[in-house]
Design a protein around this motif. Structure first.
Motif, PDB file in Angstrom:
ATOM      1  N   HIS A  94      14.267  -8.203  15.669  1.00 19.08           N
ATOM      2  CA  HIS A  94      13.576  -7.594  13.939  1.00 19.08           C
ATOM      3  C   HIS A  94      12.424  -7.321  13.400  1.00 19.08           C
ATOM      4  O   HIS A  94      11.797  -9.257  13.558  1.00 19.08           O
ATOM      5  CB  HIS A  94      15.198  -8.873  13.124  1.00 19.08           C
ATOM      6  N   ALA A  95      11.969  -6.477  13.682  1.00 19.66           N
ATOM      7  CA  ALA A  95      10.370  -6.575  13.810  1.00 19.66           C
ATOM      8  C   ALA A  95      10.230  -5.964  12.532  1.00 19.66           C
ATOM      9  O   ALA A  95       8.555  -7.030  11.630  1.00 19.66           O
ATOM     10  CB  ALA A  95      10.362  -5.100  13.945  1.00 19.66           C
ATOM     11  N   VAL A  96      10.763  -6.064  11.015  1.00 19.98           N
ATOM     12  CA  VAL A  96      10.281  -6.350  10.092  1.00 19.98           C
ATOM     13  C   VAL A  96      11.234  -6.518   9.218  1.00 19.98           C
ATOM     14  O   VAL A  96      13.121  -5.765   9.790  1.00 19.98           O
ATOM     15  CB  VAL A  96      10.044  -3.921   9.425  1.00 19.98           C
ATOM     16  N   LYS A  97      11.241  -7.524   8.440  1.00 21.33           N
ATOM     17  CA  LYS A  97      12.769  -8.822   8.086  1.00 21.33           C
ATOM     18  C   LYS A  97      12.865  -8.368   6.254  1.00 21.33           C
ATOM     19  O   LYS A  97      12.578  -9.545   5.698  1.00 21.33           O
ATOM     20  CB  LYS A  97      12.276  -9.648   8.203  1.00 21.33           C
ATOM     21  N   GLY A  98      12.964  -7.080   5.912  1.00 21.44           N
ATOM     22  CA  GLY A  98      13.018  -6.868   3.965  1.00 21.44           C
ATOM     23  C   GLY A  98      11.867  -6.779   3.595  1.00 21.44           C
ATOM     24  O   GLY A  98      11.596  -7.897   2.635  1.00 21.44           O
ATOM     25  N   ILE A  99      10.723  -6.292   4.026  1.00 22.41           N
ATOM     26  CA  ILE A  99       9.485  -6.814   3.020  1.00 22.41           C
ATOM     27  C   ILE A  99       9.901  -5.292   2.170  1.00 22.41           C
ATOM     28  O   ILE A  99      10.598  -4.525   1.795  1.00 22.41           O
ATOM     29  CB  ILE A  99       7.992  -5.450   3.584  1.00 22.41           C
ATOM     30  N   ASN A 100       9.042  -5.404   0.595  1.00 26.66           N
ATOM     31  CA  ASN A 100       8.590  -4.390  -0.216  1.00 26.66           C
ATOM     32  C   ASN A 100       7.336  -4.045  -0.911  1.00 26.66           C
ATOM     33  O   ASN A 100       6.468  -5.216  -0.478  1.00 26.66           O
ATOM     34  CB  ASN A 100       9.483  -5.224  -1.388  1.00 26.66           C
ATOM     35  N   LEU A 101       6.899  -3.370  -1.041  1.00 27.14           N
ATOM     36  CA  LEU A 101       5.617  -2.889  -1.340  1.00 27.14           C
ATOM     37  C   LEU A 101       5.768  -1.185  -2.322  1.00 27.14           C
ATOM     38  O   LEU A 101       6.328  -0.439  -1.478  1.00 27.14           O
ATOM     39  CB  LEU A 101       4.874  -2.691   0.070  1.00 27.14           C
ATOM     40  N   GLU A 102       4.441  -1.089  -2.529  1.00 30.45           N
ATOM     41  CA  GLU A 102       4.879  -0.020  -3.297  1.00 30.45           C
ATOM     42  C   GLU A 102       2.899   0.398  -3.732  1.00 30.45           C
ATOM     43  O   GLU A 102       2.612  -0.553  -3.323  1.00 30.45           O
ATOM     44  CB  GLU A 102       5.160  -0.313  -4.545  1.00 30.45           C
ATOM     45  N   ILE A 103       2.920   1.601  -3.754  1.00 26.76           N
ATOM     46  CA  ILE A 103       1.473   1.804  -3.502  1.00 26.76           C
ATOM     47  C   ILE A 103       1.589   3.245  -4.778  1.00 26.76           C
ATOM     48  O   ILE A 103       2.901   4.143  -5.065  1.00 26.76           O
ATOM     49  CB  ILE A 103       1.036   2.992  -2.353  1.00 26.76           C
ATOM     50  N   LYS A 104       0.861   3.254  -5.989  1.00 27.86           N
ATOM     51  CA  LYS A 104       0.184   4.165  -7.235  1.00 27.86           C
ATOM     52  C   LYS A 104      -0.438   4.989  -6.057  1.00 27.86           C
ATOM     53  O   LYS A 104      -1.614   5.080  -5.569  1.00 27.86           O
ATOM     54  CB  LYS A 104      -0.454   3.605  -7.764  1.00 27.86           C
ATOM     55  N   GLN A 105      -0.602   6.418  -7.017  1.00 31.12           N
ATOM     56  CA  GLN A 105      -1.210   7.880  -7.060  1.00 31.12           C
ATOM     57  C   GLN A 105      -2.311   7.465  -7.194  1.00 31.12           C
ATOM     58  O   GLN A 105      -3.046   6.565  -8.604  1.00 31.12           O
ATOM     59  CB  GLN A 105      -0.623   8.825  -7.694  1.00 31.12           C
ATOM     60  N   GLY A 106      -3.443   7.070  -6.062  1.00 29.82           N
ATOM     61  CA  GLY A 106      -4.730   7.144  -6.819  1.00 29.82           C
ATOM     62  C   GLY A 106      -5.116   6.091  -5.801  1.00 29.82           C
ATOM     63  O   GLY A 106      -6.139   5.957  -5.645  1.00 29.82           O
ATOM     64  N   GLU A 107      -4.425   4.985  -4.930  1.00 27.28           N
ATOM     65  CA  GLU A 107      -4.445   4.078  -4.369  1.00 27.28           C
ATOM     66  C   GLU A 107      -5.183   4.334  -2.897  1.00 27.28           C
ATOM     67  O   GLU A 107      -4.829   4.543  -2.747  1.00 27.28           O
ATOM     68  CB  GLU A 107      -3.792   2.747  -4.525  1.00 27.28           C
ATOM     69  N   LEU A 108      -6.361   3.551  -2.753  1.00 22.86           N
ATOM     70  CA  LEU A 108      -6.529   2.678  -1.446  1.00 22.86           C
ATOM     71  C   LEU A 108      -5.500   1.370  -0.576  1.00 22.86           C
ATOM     72  O   LEU A 108      -6.120   0.042  -1.528  1.00 22.86           O
ATOM     73  CB  LEU A 108      -7.808   2.697  -0.997  1.00 22.86           C
ATOM     74  N   VAL A 109      -4.860   1.126  -0.239  1.00 22.16           N
ATOM     75  CA  VAL A 109      -4.140  -0.203  -0.109  1.00 22.16           C
ATOM     76  C   VAL A 109      -3.924  -0.103   1.287  1.00 22.16           C
ATOM     77  O   VAL A 109      -3.425   0.296   2.361  1.00 22.16           O
ATOM     78  CB  VAL A 109      -1.978   0.305  -0.564  1.00 22.16           C
ATOM     79  N   ALA A 110      -3.977  -1.507   1.626  1.00 23.77           N
ATOM     80  CA  ALA A 110      -4.404  -2.437   2.643  1.00 23.77           C
ATOM     81  C   ALA A 110      -3.421  -3.349   3.111  1.00 23.77           C
ATOM     82  O   ALA A 110      -2.852  -3.351   2.414  1.00 23.77           O
ATOM     83  CB  ALA A 110      -5.169  -3.052   3.284  1.00 23.77           C
ATOM     84  N   LEU A 111      -2.922  -2.853   5.336  1.00 23.93           N
ATOM     85  CA  LEU A 111      -2.100  -4.238   5.350  1.00 23.93           C
ATOM     86  C   LEU A 111      -2.688  -4.403   6.542  1.00 23.93           C
ATOM     87  O   LEU A 111      -2.919  -3.729   7.253  1.00 23.93           O
ATOM     88  CB  LEU A 111      -0.313  -2.870   5.684  1.00 23.93           C
ATOM     89  N   ILE A 112      -2.442  -5.855   6.101  1.00 22.83           N
ATOM     90  CA  ILE A 112      -2.999  -6.429   7.561  1.00 22.83           C
ATOM     91  C   ILE A 112      -1.984  -7.663   8.184  1.00 22.83           C
ATOM     92  O   ILE A 112      -1.621  -8.164   7.095  1.00 22.83           O
ATOM     93  CB  ILE A 112      -4.746  -7.708   6.837  1.00 22.83           C
ATOM     94  N   GLY A 113      -2.301  -7.721   8.681  1.00 23.54           N
ATOM     95  CA  GLY A 113      -1.616  -9.020   9.633  1.00 23.54           C
ATOM     96  C   GLY A 113      -2.420  -8.705  11.348  1.00 23.54           C
ATOM     97  O   GLY A 113      -3.274  -8.360  12.109  1.00 23.54           O
ATOM     98  N   ALA A 114      -1.676  -9.919  11.813  1.00 22.76           N
ATOM     99  CA  ALA A 114      -2.013  -9.839  13.193  1.00 22.76           C
ATOM    100  C   ALA A 114      -1.054  -9.323  14.188  1.00 22.76           C
ATOM    101  O   ALA A 114      -0.663  -8.242  13.602  1.00 22.76           O
ATOM    102  CB  ALA A 114      -1.439 -11.453  13.956  1.00 22.76           C
ATOM    103  N   ASN A 115      -1.801  -8.723  15.466  1.00 24.65           N
ATOM    104  CA  ASN A 115      -1.379  -7.449  16.070  1.00 24.65           C
ATOM    105  C   ASN A 115       0.254  -8.529  16.846  1.00 24.65           C
ATOM    106  O   ASN A 115       0.739  -9.469  16.823  1.00 24.65           O
ATOM    107  CB  ASN A 115      -1.683  -8.072  17.959  1.00 24.65           C
ATOM    108  N   GLY A 116       1.568  -7.631  16.391  1.00 18.06           N
ATOM    109  CA  GLY A 116       2.604  -7.604  16.767  1.00 18.06           C
ATOM    110  C   GLY A 116       3.056  -8.058  15.351  1.00 18.06           C
ATOM    111  O   GLY A 116       4.952  -8.574  14.947  1.00 18.06           O
TER     112      GLY A 116
END
Length: 241
Positions: free
Chosen positions: A22-44
């Motif tokens: 299970h690589a992704v375990k039920g995530i929620n995210l959203e991006i509004k128009q005009g945003e620059l959003v970062a997704l950070i985390g360790a390798n894997g």
């Protein structure tokens, strides 16, 4: 950043599995128009898997993905570029035996608005003067930084509504990384919405409006980018402070 009420991208309870993993375990995210959003985390952590799922390269096991008001969770991968959801993949994925100019033209392969394509080509060359100097050179003979410029320029030629960037600084010299991020900021200032994965978490959060932290397939923190930069736990885990 605009104040659009409904998000351009909305991901709810997204799960992705490779066989029994299970690589992704039920995530929620959203991006509004005009945003620059970062997704950070360790390798894997599941960041690249998330991006690949957003553009149909990996199929979700569960959850929903809505882009520009439409459910895209079951679309084929080749349908996304024409809808405006474009990935600059980790490792760049350029066409090494095509010239720089031909690579950029591939970004507009589904378009037939010749005057606008020419305008966008000129815009890319303004952003990346080095590419204009090497427009007839085979892309595979370029430096790593120049190839990253080709990959971003090719994506911009598709006129993305949402640009996904997966590790744009990977393997590049610090001076080239600064140049790439200068371009990312310029493109964002022109109104292009972006979701950025970047191993250099400090640089990513300094560039972004908001950020998500992903650990072992789960989003553990979501906040304003400045708040994340000031968060002692984030500083300790990701910012080397």
């Amino acid at each position: 950043m605009t104040t659009t009420t409904s998000p351009l991208l909305s991901v709810k309870d997204l799960k992705v599995a490779y066989g029994g993993i299970h690589a992704v375990k039920g995530i929620n995210l959203e991006i509004k128009q005009g945003e620059l959003v970062a997704l950070i985390g360790a390798n894997g952590a599941g960041k690249t898997t998330t991006l690949k799922t957003l553009v149909g390269m990996v199929k979700p096991a569960a959850g929903s993905i809505s882009f520009d008001g439409q459910d895209t969770s079951r679309l084929a991968a080749h349908d996304f570029v024409s809808r405006g959801l474009v990935l600059v993949p980790e490792g760049r994925g350029i066409f090494p035996r095509l010239t720089v100019e031909e690579n950029l033209q591939m970004g507009a392969y589904y378009r037939n608005d010749k005057a606008d394509i020419a305008h966008d080509m000129a815009r890319v060359y303004d952003l990346f003067p080095r590419l204009k100097e090497r427009m007839k050179q085979l892309a595979g003979t370029l430096s790593g930084g120049e190839q990253q410029m080709v990959a971003i320029g090719r994506a911009l030629m598709s006129r993305p509504k949402l640009l996904l960037l997966d590790e744009p600084s990977m393997g590049l010299a610090p001076i080239i990384v600064q140049k790439i991020f200068e371009i990312i900021r310029m493109v964002a200032a022109e109104g292009v919405t972006m979701l950025l994965i970047e191993q250099n978490a400090k640089l990513a959060l300094e560039t972004a409006n908001r950020g998500y932290v992903m650990e072992s397939g789960v989003i553990t923190v979501a906040d304003d980018a400045k708040a994340l930069l000031a968060n002692p736990a984030i500083q300790s885990a990701y910012l080397g402070e």
